[in-house]
Design a protein around this motif. Structure first.
Motif, mmCIF file in Angstrom:
data_model
loop_
_atom_site.group_PDB
_atom_site.id
_atom_site.type_symbol
_atom_site.label_atom_id
_atom_site.label_comp_id
_atom_site.label_asym_id
_atom_site.label_seq_id
_atom_site.Cartn_x
_atom_site.Cartn_y
_atom_site.Cartn_z
ATOM 1 N N THR A 691 -14.117 21.717 1.589
ATOM 2 C CA THR A 691 -14.065 23.105 2.352
ATOM 3 C C THR A 691 -13.422 22.799 3.667
ATOM 4 O O THR A 691 -12.468 23.491 4.164
ATOM 5 N N MET A 692 -13.454 21.584 4.233
ATOM 6 C CA MET A 692 -12.494 21.369 5.568
ATOM 7 C C MET A 692 -11.381 21.188 5.327
ATOM 8 O O MET A 692 -10.462 21.653 5.801
ATOM 9 N N LYS A 700 -13.263 25.875 14.259
ATOM 10 C CA LYS A 700 -12.361 26.379 15.001
ATOM 11 C C LYS A 700 -10.852 25.812 14.785
ATOM 12 O O LYS A 700 -10.856 24.805 14.531
ATOM 13 N N PRO A 701 -9.923 26.608 14.957
ATOM 14 C CA PRO A 701 -8.639 26.241 14.963
ATOM 15 C C PRO A 701 -8.083 24.922 15.695
ATOM 16 O O PRO A 701 -7.561 23.929 14.979
ATOM 17 N N TRP A 702 -8.503 24.890 16.805
ATOM 18 C CA TRP A 702 -8.140 23.890 17.613
ATOM 19 C C TRP A 702 -9.009 23.725 18.912
ATOM 20 O O TRP A 702 -9.579 24.716 19.151
ATOM 21 N N SER A 766 -7.361 24.792 10.684
ATOM 22 C CA SER A 766 -7.860 23.961 11.505
ATOM 23 C C SER A 766 -7.189 22.606 11.688
ATOM 24 O O SER A 766 -7.213 22.130 10.675
ATOM 25 N N ASP A 767 -7.091 22.304 12.873
ATOM 26 C CA ASP A 767 -6.690 20.681 12.941
ATOM 27 C C ASP A 767 -7.994 19.901 13.041
ATOM 28 O O ASP A 767 -7.939 18.677 12.710
ATOM 29 N N GLY A 845 -2.898 10.386 15.530
ATOM 30 C CA GLY A 845 -3.744 11.547 15.180
ATOM 31 C C GLY A 845 -3.897 11.658 13.879
ATOM 32 O O GLY A 845 -2.769 11.335 13.024
ATOM 33 N N GLY A 846 -5.049 12.175 13.152
ATOM 34 C CA GLY A 846 -4.940 12.405 11.543
ATOM 35 C C GLY A 846 -4.288 13.789 11.113
ATOM 36 O O GLY A 846 -3.729 14.106 10.362
ATOM 37 N N HIS A 847 -4.017 14.660 12.363
ATOM 38 C CA HIS A 847 -3.374 15.966 12.383
ATOM 39 C C HIS A 847 -2.070 15.963 12.873
ATOM 40 O O HIS A 847 -1.240 16.917 12.573
#
Length: 975
Positions: A691-692, A700-702, A766-767, A845-847
């Motif tokens: 889901t993530m 939340k988006p960020w 979402s990040d 970052g992972g994003h």
């Protein structure tokens, strides 16, 4: 003397019988499809000719379209006063030649037979025309259909320029490495290979409607003298000449060869008169070629102004002797007027019969009819350059080169190069021509450093850190007679480098250069690339790295270690290759729309610059850079690196997640509290991996983490959080002179854990999952994400331009800036990650946080496209790729895969709407985009810095230019 000559002739005739020289007569190769009409036309023309006009048909004179008016006027006079039958065009240009061709044809009562020496294409003689590979290069190719194709294409070029006969192919068997005039012009030294290549080439050219000409009869391959300068001696027995030199002629004649050129050679075993040129020997021209070999086509002398002929007699005498010997066409007479007079006198004296004259003149007229001169049309000059230099020519050339390049030594299977993660590679240039295309292509696969030194000891010292050295010998590709040898200095350096390092030697010259090597013992790999053209350099680098297989076979003996037919057929490692669009079913004309759209990006200030790459079927077919780093700085290059923003998700975090899933550490339904027990009891502890990463977890988006670290009044960084110099407490480098306190990482994590979930369950990008996944990955491996992806993926993929925190590895000039920050960092963001959250994690970052270029992005996407396999290594299982590249919530109107973005489910979405539903990719905030389509085997990469100078510039996004380019790519697909 008479008795001796008689006995020699008897022995020779017995030899001919013993070696099966007496054959059935060749079916007339000059017959047209409409035989009756051809015969009527020939008889009609011949019947209305005067004696002088008939004799004139025997002459083909040379014309240089580059020469002055006086030269041209002389040719016009020969046409009008001496009724010459043909022209052989030499140096000049295609437009000038076409103009002269039309003028000359207009003057001639009987259409002129136009010839050229265009062995490797019109470029042998003309500027602005195409040069195909030399015969020696073609001789290494195993697929003779390609040889037929190049013969046909050269024929089509000739025909387009109004040329009717090409004096090719050269079917000399080059058994003498010191041959000064043949060499690269020969297909090699193996008679069977030369024969098959010659047959294919001639067949292709004659399919195009241009007459082929086998040369240089009876064989110019085994001599160390040049018949342009002297009369070379072929001092072999009749048996040897029959079994070697004449072998190709027998086969080509039986296959319909239209003409043969007789060389100026001294061949004692075939002509008893000492120093008597083969071109005027009745025994060689008539008895052997016409009677014994049964040849019925046109017979040309080699140029009669060559020293091998002109030294023999006065002008005119040699022409008469050549005609009496049995030749039909007298090529490049030194004096047409004198020669015509002597032939006419011989005719009047009865030395030449009407039957003999008619035999040759009618053959010439038959040839003219066969090539269409009975319906002569002037050469159309419009679009001449374009039609003599087409994308199809490039396509064929590249195919030929790829098939020719030959690996002759491969000790320890050093080729293709594997395990890039443990290779440190240097390139050393030798020779006096450029090797830049070779080096740049090598560098597209991994880090390859060019090492230069003025002294040998300096070179050896500089090479010590490297465990592999690629040495390239590059010499001029202008013509096949250019110097090809190593210098003495180069040999000394090569031996010493090879004594100290593992070496792959790649020579971009003819194979005979290897004869200079006293020993090849210390060379682990040896590649023969034959020519130093751009395509040869690029293809050879691809073979070295396993994007292409090596298929060629050595056409000559090049060393005691490398006899004729030596080869190693190397394997493909399924690395990306580089080729032309039309080789993978892409229409090059339609693809030009990508250029137009890319230029629109620059012209409309959507972004200062961009890189665009397109690959299909494992081949990069478009790789261009547009614009500049900033609107007033340096131009973008192919290897410059961009901040790719959210592409980091699928290029860095996702592959590590997939590896953990394969190891059984994760499953699609693994809950977050299992991954990160510290969040147990929070509103997020029951969120699952699926889901993530499908953006279906109500996150939340960020979160703008940086805002709480700024003064609420002036919005300047608070001293509570930042310092201008690093310390034990403030060690997170945000930018130059800006260091965040170390414990703020925990603050970021806690804010994510404490954040509210969205009330409605729906797709929302979402990040935040990638902050959490980074924490989990690093905990699981006990190593930072940046090091994990380097060691598990990038190093071995050869993605050596891909990194977090690029200033630690690259010069700032190679890094494209992303913004002038006036809200947080208050300086130009250049070499540091643009994303604020990633910056507050030390750039990792992972994003977000990854920097790379289009070429490296394509490698990773190609690895995904190949279901986890690339460069001879399996990174991920095929089923893993499929599992993550699946839309699990499509019925809930969520298009996303697990980590991967997927095509839209309605009219609006991340693609052009023209891609397959199995396709996948991602986009990035800074103006980046990549997409891969398994069904079309296509990878598309677009990198830009649309956020410079400000991220408020949304023109790139509003115009959907990235997906319009994607649409243009799909519109250009033809198969």
């Amino acid at each position: 003397m008479i008795e001796k000559n008689y006995m020699q002739r008897i022995v020779f005739l017995i030899t001919l019988l013993n070696f099966s020289l007496i054959t059935a007569q060749q079916i007339d190769p000059l017959l047209a499809s409409n035989v009756e009409h051809q015969a009527k036309w020939v008889d009609s023309i011949y019947g209305n000719m005067t004696l002088q006009q008939k004799i004139g048909q025997l002459f083909m004179v040379d014309v240089f379209s580059s020469k002055e008016k006086q030269h041209i006027d002389r040719i016009k006079k020969l046409i009008t006063e001496h009724h010459i039958g043909g022209i052989i065009f030499s140096k000049g240009g295609p437009q000038r030649q076409a103009k002269l061709n039309n003028e000359f044809q207009e003057l001639s009562q009987v259409p002129l037979l136009i010839g050229m020496d265009a062995e490797w294409g019109l470029a042998m003689r003309l500027d602005s025309t195409y040069a195909f590979p030399w015969n020696m290069t073609l001789g290494a190719i195993q697929d003779n259909k390609l040889i037929e194709a190049v013969g046909k294409r050269i024929g089509e070029h000739n025909k387009r320029l109004g040329v009717h006969i090409n004096f090719a192919p050269d079917i000399d068997i080059n058994t003498n490495p010191d041959n000064p005039i043949i060499g690269n012009r020969a297909f090699g030294e193996d008679k069977e290979n030369v024969t098959l290549k010659g047959m294919a080439f001639a067949r292709g050219m004659q399919r195009a409607g241009v007459l082929a000409c086998g040369k240089h009869f009876p064989g110019h391959g085994d001599t160390d003298q040049d018949s342009h300068k002297t009369l070379p001696t072929i001092n072999f027995s009749a048996q040897r000449i029959d079994s070697i030199e004449l072998y190709p002629y027998r086969r080509l004649i039986s296959d319909g060869l239209a003409s043969v050129m007789v060389a100026h050679l001294n061949v004692p075993s075939l002509e008893s008169r000492a120093g008597y040129p083969s071109s005027i020997s009745q025994n060689i021209v008539t008895d052997i070629l016409k009677q014994r070999l049964g040849f019925n086509g046109l017979i040309f002398t080699d140029a009669l102004n060559m020293k091998g002929a002109s030294n023999f007699s006065e002008p005119g005498d040699i022409d008469l002797a050549a005609f009496l010997a049995g030749n039909d066409v007298l090529l490049i007479s030194e004096d047409v007027s004198k020669a015509s007079t002597k032939i006419e006198e011989a005719y009047n004296d009865g030395a030449i019969s009407e039957e003999r004259l008619a035999h040759s003149v009618k053959k010439i007229l038959k040839a003219k009819y066969k090539v269409g001169l009975h319906e002569y049309c002037p050469v159309e000059r419009e679009k001449l350059f374009e039609e003599l230099n087409t994308p199809e020519d490039d396509k064929l050339y590249s195919e030929l080169i790829e098939e020719a390049i030959t690996v002759v030594k491969n000790q320890g299977a050093i080729l293709p190069i594997k395990n890039l993660d443990n290779k440190k590679i240097a390139y050393v240039h030798m020779g006096d021509d450029s090797g830049l295309d070779f080096l740049e292509t090598l560098q597209k696969y991994t880090k390859v450093d060019q090492i230069n030194a003025s002294k040998l000891d300096e070179m050896i010292t500089k090479l010590k850190p490297y465990n592999l050295v690629i040495v390239g010998l590059h010499r001029s590709n202008d013509n096949p007679w250019k110097s090809y040898k190593f210098t003495d200095k180069e040999l000394v350096w090569l031996y010493e480098i090879a004594r100290n390092n593992n070496v792959i030697l790649d020579i971009f010259v003819k194979p005979y250069a290897l004869l200079d090597l006293a020993s090849t013992t210390n060379l682990e790999g040896v590649v023969v690339s034959y020519q130093n053209s751009k395509y040869a350099q690029e293809a050879s680098a691809q073979i070295i790295f396993g994007a292409l297989k090596a298929k060629g076979r050595l056409p000559v003996s090049a060393h005691q270690d490398f006899p004729v037919n030596t080869f190693w057929e190397t394997s493909s490692l399924k690395r990306l290759g580089y080729t032309l669009p039309n080789r993978v079913g892409i229409n090059m004309e339609k693809l030009k729309k990508v250029d137009t759209l890319a230029q629109m990006v620059i012209d409309s200030a959507m972004s200062p610059g961009a890189q665009i790459l397109i690959a299909r079927r494992g081949k990069v077919i478009y790789h261009k850079a547009f614009g500049k780093h900033t609107y007033n700085s340096k131009r973008v290059k192919w290897n410059d690196i961009y901040d790719v923003a959210s592409l980091t998700k699928i290029l860095a975090t996702l592959p590590m997640v997939m590896k953990l899933e394969e190891r059984g550490k994760l499953k699609m339904n693994t809950r977050l509290r299992v991954m990160l027990p510290e969040i147990t009891g929070s509103n997020k502890d029951s969120l699952t991996l699926i889901t993530m990463l499908s953006h279906y977890a109500r996150l939340k988006p960020w979160i703008p983490f940086y805002l709480r670290t700024l003064d609420t009044v002036n919005r300047l960084p608070l001293k509570e959080y930042y310092r201008s110099k690093p310390s034990k407490k403030f060690g997170i480098k945000i930018m130059d002179n800006m260091f965040l306190r170390n414990d703020y990482k925990d603050t970021i994590f806690n804010r994510i854990v404490e954040s509210d979930l969205r009330q409605r369950l729906e797709y929302k990008y979402s990040d935040l999952p990638y902050y959490l996944m980074k924490r989990y990955i690093e905990k699981e491996y006990l190593e930072s994400l940046d090091m994990l992806v380097q060691n598990n993926f990038y190093k071995s993929l050869g993605a050596n331009y891909t990194t977090y925190n690029p200033l630690e590895k690259f010069n700032k000039n190679m890094i494209v800036p992303s913004e002038i920050d006036d809200y947080f960092r208050y300086q130009k963001v250049h070499g540091y990650v643009h994303d604020m959250g990633a910056a507050m994690q030390n750039g990792v970052g992972g994003h977000a946080g990854l920097f790379t270029n289009a070429n490296d992005v394509a490698k990773i996407m190609q690895m995904y496209l190949q279901k986890g396999y690339y460069g001879g290594r399996r990174y991920l299982q095929s089923k893993t790729i499929d599992k993550f590249n699946t839309c699990y919530y499509c019925e809930e109107d969520n298009r996303r895969g697990v980590g991967f973005d997927k095509p839209q489910l309605d009219e609006v979405g991340p693609t052009c709407g023209c891609v397959s539903m199995t396709s996948f990719g991602h986009s990035g905030f800074t103006g980046t985009y990549t997409w891969a389509d398994p069904e079309q085997e296509l990878v598309y990469v677009f990198l830009s810095n649309r956020t410079y100078p400000t991220m408020s510039n949304r023109k790139l996004i509003r115009t959907d230019i990235r997906t319009k380019i994607q649409q243009a790519i799909y519109d250009a697909i033809e198969e």
